[in-house]
Design an enzyme around this catalytic site. Structure first.
Site, PDB file in Angstrom:
ATOM      1  CG  LEU A 135      -1.879  -1.067   1.446  1.00 13.77           C
ATOM      2  CD1 LEU A 135      -2.739  -0.928   2.686  1.00 13.77           C
ATOM      3  CD2 LEU A 135      -2.868  -0.899   0.315  1.00 13.77           C
ATOM      4  CG  ASP A 136       0.570   4.421  -2.840  1.00 12.75           C
ATOM      5  OD1 ASP A 136       1.120   3.502  -3.358  1.00 12.75           O
ATOM      6  OD2 ASP A 136      -0.290   4.977  -3.638  1.00 12.75           O
ATOM      7  CB  VAL A 137       4.030   6.271   2.527  1.00 12.43           C
ATOM      8  CG1 VAL A 137       3.767   6.990   3.539  1.00 12.43           C
ATOM      9  CG2 VAL A 137       5.153   5.333   2.185  1.00 12.43           C
ATOM     10  CB  THR A 139      -2.972   4.097   0.778  1.00 14.74           C
ATOM     11  OG1 THR A 139      -2.983   5.042  -0.320  1.00 14.74           O
ATOM     12  CG2 THR A 139      -4.504   3.390   0.688  1.00 14.74           C
TER      13      THR A 139
END
Length: 304
Positions: A135-137, A139
């Site tokens: 997951l993106d930082v 998100t």
């Protein structure tokens, strides 16, 4: 630092291609060196698309690359949703990376698991052991980490073959028309900005499905299903239909609206994750409630 003079035969080449041919180092490794400032052209930093001319002085740092390490550290707000002998499912807060990497000195999921006594026994680079998805930082939401080698192999295959259910909720600016739809557009690196992704010819096949959950005064809450899993896919695709995620200025989000809602990151949350358990073969599903900052933003909008 190796110092090389560009020969006539490489004049006009991109600097990454020229450096690769002159040193024998792969272009991907050269790209990493360029990004970290390890390549200089006539004494100045470069981008990989810069061109060289005959006689240019190219300096390339060929020292052994630094390796990211898992440093055990408890992450505040990280929640263990499920744990067994094969997998651990976490509810990741925003501001936390999936795993350590060079250039990132913040918290990460593997550091928290190590500090909490979890043992990850899989193959792969030490700083990415057990990682089968990211997951993106910025998100928040659900992530599964493999603890055993059989689970790692099975889950890597499941994500690659799209035999998983990945559901996100996203708050976007405006009101998409139609209310439900599919975005099918290839994604790759933005030619003008290496740190961004974009819809580009020749990019990787990417498909996102969305449905409206709730239409608010200036925004819409969407249920988003990923058919593929490219870097920043949801953010890029929603910007492409001119409805960027609230709180995401990198991909067109209005900073004024974000400030009004008290958001300091994108309103994007991984709410549901489903897959066949790698040991039992049973379908398992996990869900995550909205974190406080996202719920607050919704409450403010609903009160308008």
């Amino acid at each position: 630092m190796s110092v090389l003079l560009v020969p006539d035969g490489l004049a006009g080449e991109r600097v990454d291609a020229a450096a690769s041919r002159m040193t024998g180092v792969s272009r991907s490794r050269v790209a990493e060196l360029i990004a970290s400032g390890g390549v200089l052209l006539n004494g100045r930093p470069v981008t990989k698309s810069d061109r060289v001319t005959a006689g240019d002085m190219l300096e390339v740092d060929l020292s052994e690359p630094r390796v990211a390490e898992v440093v055990p550290s408890v992450v505040q707000g990280m929640r263990i949703v499920h744990d067994d002998a094969d997998i651990v499912v976490v509810d990741k807060p925003a501001g936390v990376a999936a795993h350590p990497s060079l250039g990132w000195d913040g918290p990460d999921v593997l550091a928290h698991l190590a500090a909490s006594g979890f043992r990850i026994s899989t193959s792969g680079a030490a700083e990415r052991r057990g990682i089968v998805q990211r997951l993106d930082v910025g998100t928040s939401g659900l992530m599964v980490v493999a603890k055993s080698e059989p689970a790692y192999t099975a889950l890597k295959r499941a994500f690659r073959n799209r035999d998983v259910e990945k559901v996100y909720h996203a708050l976007v600016q405006g009101h998409p028309d139609p209310f439900s739809g599919t975005i099918d557009a290839p994604i790759g690196r933005d030619p003008g900005h290496d740190w961004r992704m974009a819809i580009v010819d020749g990019g990787r096949h990417s498909v996102t499905h969305y449905d409206t959950i709730e239409a608010l005064r200036s925004a819409t809450l969407l249920d988003v299903h990923l058919e593929t899993g490219r870097t920043h896919q949801i953010r890029v695709h929603l910007q492409a239909i001119k409805h960027p995620i609230v709180g995401d200025p990198l991909y067109g989000g209005n900073p004024v609206l974000a400030a009004e809602l008290g958001l300091v990151r994108q309103w994007l949350h991984a709410v549901r994750l489903g897959f066949f358990h790698p040991h039992t073969g049973n379908w398992v599903t996990f869900e995550s409630p909205y974190p406080d900052d996202l719920q607050h933003a919704l409450d403010v909008l609903r009160a308008r």
